[in-house]
Write a protein that holds these residues in place. Sequence first.
Motif, PDB file in Angstrom:
ATOM      1  N   ILE A   1       1.072  -1.061  -0.045  1.00 31.07           N
ATOM      2  CA  ILE A   1       0.311  -0.031   0.148  1.00 31.07           C
ATOM      3  C   ILE A   1       0.819   1.040   0.235  1.00 31.07           C
ATOM      4  N   LEU A   2       2.128   1.184   0.633  1.00 32.61           N
ATOM      5  CA  LEU A   2       2.992   2.307   0.784  1.00 32.61           C
ATOM      6  C   LEU A   2       3.248   2.534  -0.662  1.00 32.61           C
ATOM      7  N   ARG A   3       3.653   1.560  -1.265  1.00 28.73           N
ATOM      8  CA  ARG A   3       4.185   1.849  -2.581  1.00 28.73           C
ATOM      9  C   ARG A   3       3.117   2.299  -3.572  1.00 28.73           C
ATOM     10  N   LYS A   4       1.939   1.961  -3.306  1.00 34.87           N
ATOM     11  CA  LYS A   4       0.854   2.247  -4.174  1.00 34.87           C
ATOM     12  C   LYS A   4       0.715   4.092  -3.891  1.00 34.87           C
ATOM     13  N   PHE A   5       0.988   4.462  -2.774  1.00 32.33           N
ATOM     14  CA  PHE A   5       0.990   6.067  -2.331  1.00 32.33           C
ATOM     15  C   PHE A   5       2.072   6.561  -3.144  1.00 32.33           C
ATOM     16  N   ILE A   6       3.071   6.043  -3.228  1.00 27.77           N
ATOM     17  CA  ILE A   6       4.237   6.656  -4.231  1.00 27.77           C
ATOM     18  C   ILE A   6       3.906   6.615  -5.523  1.00 27.77           C
ATOM     19  N   GLU A   7       3.375   5.735  -6.015  1.00 23.39           N
ATOM     20  CA  GLU A   7       2.844   5.538  -7.412  1.00 23.39           C
ATOM     21  C   GLU A   7       1.970   6.439  -7.825  1.00 23.39           C
ATOM     22  N   ALA A   8       0.949   6.807  -7.008  1.00 27.07           N
ATOM     23  CA  ALA A   8      -0.203   7.753  -6.968  1.00 27.07           C
ATOM     24  C   ALA A   8       0.649   9.174  -7.193  1.00 27.07           C
ATOM     25  N   ASN A   9       1.604   9.422  -6.382  1.00 24.61           N
ATOM     26  CA  ASN A   9       2.399  10.750  -6.350  1.00 24.61           C
ATOM     27  C   ASN A   9       3.007  11.206  -7.536  1.00 24.61           C
ATOM     28  N   GLN A  10       3.343  10.057  -8.363  1.00 25.38           N
ATOM     29  CA  GLN A  10       4.065  10.246  -9.708  1.00 25.38           C
ATOM     30  C   GLN A  10       3.229  10.067 -10.615  1.00 25.38           C
ATOM     31  N   ASN A  11       1.918  10.071 -10.651  1.00 29.61           N
ATOM     32  CA  ASN A  11       0.850   9.936 -11.578  1.00 29.61           C
ATOM     33  C   ASN A  11       0.082  11.165 -11.616  1.00 29.61           C
ATOM     34  N   ASP A  12       0.178  12.185 -12.516  1.00 34.66           N
ATOM     35  CA  ASP A  12      -0.637  13.505 -12.454  1.00 34.66           C
ATOM     36  C   ASP A  12      -2.083  13.151 -12.534  1.00 34.66           C
ATOM     37  N   THR A  13      -2.655  11.968 -12.974  1.00 24.89           N
ATOM     38  CA  THR A  13      -3.808  11.831 -13.196  1.00 24.89           C
ATOM     39  C   THR A  13      -4.850  10.998 -12.147  1.00 24.89           C
ATOM     40  N   ASP A  14      -3.936  10.907 -10.918  1.00 28.92           N
ATOM     41  CA  ASP A  14      -4.434  10.081  -9.829  1.00 28.92           C
ATOM     42  C   ASP A  14      -4.635  10.993  -8.754  1.00 28.92           C
ATOM     43  N   TYR A  15      -4.672  10.458  -7.375  1.00 29.91           N
ATOM     44  CA  TYR A  15      -4.630  11.142  -6.180  1.00 29.91           C
ATOM     45  C   TYR A  15      -3.109  11.657  -5.989  1.00 29.91           C
ATOM     46  N   HIS A  16      -3.157  12.700  -5.266  1.00 27.63           N
ATOM     47  CA  HIS A  16      -1.793  13.026  -4.549  1.00 27.63           C
ATOM     48  C   HIS A  16      -1.990  12.600  -2.897  1.00 27.63           C
ATOM     49  N   PHE A  17      -1.034  12.075  -2.346  1.00 30.93           N
ATOM     50  CA  PHE A  17      -0.826  11.865  -1.054  1.00 30.93           C
ATOM     51  C   PHE A  17       0.323  12.853  -0.241  1.00 30.93           C
ATOM     52  N   LEU A  18       0.015  13.725   0.357  1.00 34.45           N
ATOM     53  CA  LEU A  18       0.847  14.739   0.734  1.00 34.45           C
ATOM     54  C   LEU A  18       1.030  14.582   2.341  1.00 34.45           C
ATOM     55  N   LEU A  19       1.879  14.754   2.765  1.00 34.77           N
ATOM     56  CA  LEU A  19       2.288  14.797   4.301  1.00 34.77           C
ATOM     57  C   LEU A  19       2.225  16.184   4.857  1.00 34.77           C
ATOM     58  N   LEU A  20       1.383  16.384   5.958  1.00 33.96           N
ATOM     59  CA  LEU A  20       1.356  17.800   6.662  1.00 33.96           C
ATOM     60  C   LEU A  20       2.975  17.784   7.283  1.00 33.96           C
ATOM     61  N   ASP A  21       3.478  18.982   7.094  1.00 34.45           N
ATOM     62  CA  ASP A  21       4.802  19.263   7.635  1.00 34.45           C
ATOM     63  C   ASP A  21       4.951  19.110   9.089  1.00 34.45           C
ATOM     64  N   PRO A  22       5.353  18.122   9.637  1.00 35.78           N
ATOM     65  CA  PRO A  22       5.273  18.284  11.195  1.00 35.78           C
ATOM     66  C   PRO A  22       6.208  19.363  11.906  1.00 35.78           C
ATOM     67  N   SER A  23       7.037  20.030  10.993  1.00 38.26           N
ATOM     68  CA  SER A  23       7.839  21.085  11.760  1.00 38.26           C
ATOM     69  C   SER A  23       6.851  22.482  11.531  1.00 38.26           C
ATOM     70  N   LYS A  24       5.828  22.555  10.834  1.00 35.33           N
ATOM     71  CA  LYS A  24       5.052  23.520  10.771  1.00 35.33           C
ATOM     72  C   LYS A  24       3.591  23.634  11.437  1.00 35.33           C
ATOM     73  N   ILE A  25       3.158  22.362  11.630  1.00 40.63           N
ATOM     74  CA  ILE A  25       1.669  22.208  12.378  1.00 40.63           C
ATOM     75  C   ILE A  25       1.930  21.073  13.026  1.00 40.63           C
ATOM     76  N   HIS A  26       1.752  21.322  14.225  1.00 45.12           N
ATOM     77  CA  HIS A  26       2.044  19.914  15.279  1.00 45.12           C
ATOM     78  C   HIS A  26       0.823  19.424  15.601  1.00 45.12           C
ATOM     79  N   THR A  27       0.522  18.419  14.791  1.00 44.40           N
ATOM     80  CA  THR A  27      -0.938  17.840  14.934  1.00 44.40           C
ATOM     81  C   THR A  27      -0.650  16.714  15.902  1.00 44.40           C
ATOM     82  N   SER A  28      -1.125  16.968  17.307  1.00 43.23           N
ATOM     83  CA  SER A  28      -1.109  15.800  18.302  1.00 43.23           C
ATOM     84  C   SER A  28      -2.583  15.337  18.424  1.00 43.23           C
ATOM     85  N   LEU A  29      -3.607  16.013  17.921  1.00 45.57           N
ATOM     86  CA  LEU A  29      -4.846  15.484  17.646  1.00 45.57           C
ATOM     87  C   LEU A  29      -5.013  14.598  16.456  1.00 45.57           C
TER      88      LEU A  29
END
Length: 503
Positions: free
Chosen positions: A404-432
């Motif tokens: 599944i992790l590989r599928k996320f990477i593939e999707a990020n490399q495919n402009d016609t699919d989903y993108h999965f982007l990480l919230l920058d943990p140094s900018k927004i400190h999501t503890s919730l």
Amino acid sequence: ESRGLGDVYKRQTIVRKIMDTIQALIKHYIESNGYTVYSISQQSGINRTTLQKILSGQRKITKEIYEKLLPFFALSPIDKEELEQAFLINQIGTERFQTHMEIKRILEMSTSTLYQTDDSPYDLVVSNVDTWSNCMLIQGTYQIVNAIYSVALKNVTTEDHPFIYTFADMSHPYASIFFKPLYHPTFQPLHVKHLIEYQKTQMDGENYDNIHNIQILKNLLPSFAAFPGTFEVHYYYSARNRFKQQATAFPYYVITNTHVILLSPTYETALILSDKAIHEYYLHNYEQLLARSNILTSGAQTPLDLLNVLNGVDPALNYPICLNIQPTIEKYLTPEMIDKYMLESPYKDVIRAKLLERIGQLTKESHTILFTLEGLKLFTAEGKNVNFPDTLAARFDIEDRIYILRKFIEANQNDTDYHFLLLDPSKIHTSLNISIAFTPPSMTFLMLVRNDGNSMILPLEEHTLCSSIMDFIQTLPEYGYVCSVEETNRYLQEEIEQLKKQL
């Protein structure tokens, strides 16, 4: 220079904004870097008259001009962040920015604020309610907390259907404190109803009222996540008359099975009444108010309820950006995986069918999923999909996690699919741990991961609140809170490498 943050807006918390405008900051950096308006316009290619109009506030700065100026300024990381924030305020407006910062505070709520793990947050002394007089005045927040706790405990042990009904300003910090002692298994039989006032118009001399609405949500979230009983929240719209509130000695109240507790505007004085006629009057009046109000939320729903709603939404109406705890793991589930991980339960066949329907719908959608580092680690380290409680689904094995992790990477490399982007943990400190799903036109689903590891799904049905949350999430990339595709893929690949070592 006065380039710090200033207090501009106070209710129970301070909403802060950048004191200097983008024009003042740019003027400062032009001068401090040894330029004049003429020299920097010559070197940057910006029309001098245009730049002068921008610095005098006659014209709004464009992104193109802003980006042309940046290379000429020697900026520390803090200076650059301040300048970018001032630019964004200039683009979206101060009120919208302040609303977004209130939503950010919700995402950054600490788990110690959200979840109550001790038996009681106070050293409470249970009062003997039977010895109270019919009318009793008490002073001090602690005494009021103790009184509400004592009455609730008495009713839970003696009444068939114990309840607490409240009419209060939930944007006030004390309002949420009153109910913290109820975050205990003892109060599982208790049913709570809150009636709250939402604002839709600007109040005199103060900022956008949606901040007030978001503060209410922030104060209610701990009770949503930690209260063991059932609850409802109702709301109505009203233009607040502050003079009338201050002139009324006890404008707010709490109704229990046996008592009415009247509360002062400061929540520091209360009048406790047990007269039956008065109790009946307040109860009747409250039921009439509820009949004229709207439901904000009627409590938690199941994953199946959420699937039903999401499956009913036209994929063409999906939002460009959504915020999840984790990437959308369901998108890449195969029928074999569903059979492998779904545990035996009376709902297994129904959930399986709904999941397959949802997977079919997800393949038609194309949008960006923002997810948290905590959610990613929960999946890679433990194989946990937060959308399903442990009573319904087993943990993913390592091979399937890697797939599944590989599928996320593939999707990020495919402009016609989903993108999965990480919230920058140094900018927004999501503890919730929070997911936000939208269903047009005006419903928002909050999914909280509780401290027992299971999820709780809350539908919110108020238009201005939903639209503000949606607006904030769509703006997250502009705030610089989101990692790039390359950065995200690097995180995902690192997790894959760690999993490979465990095989």
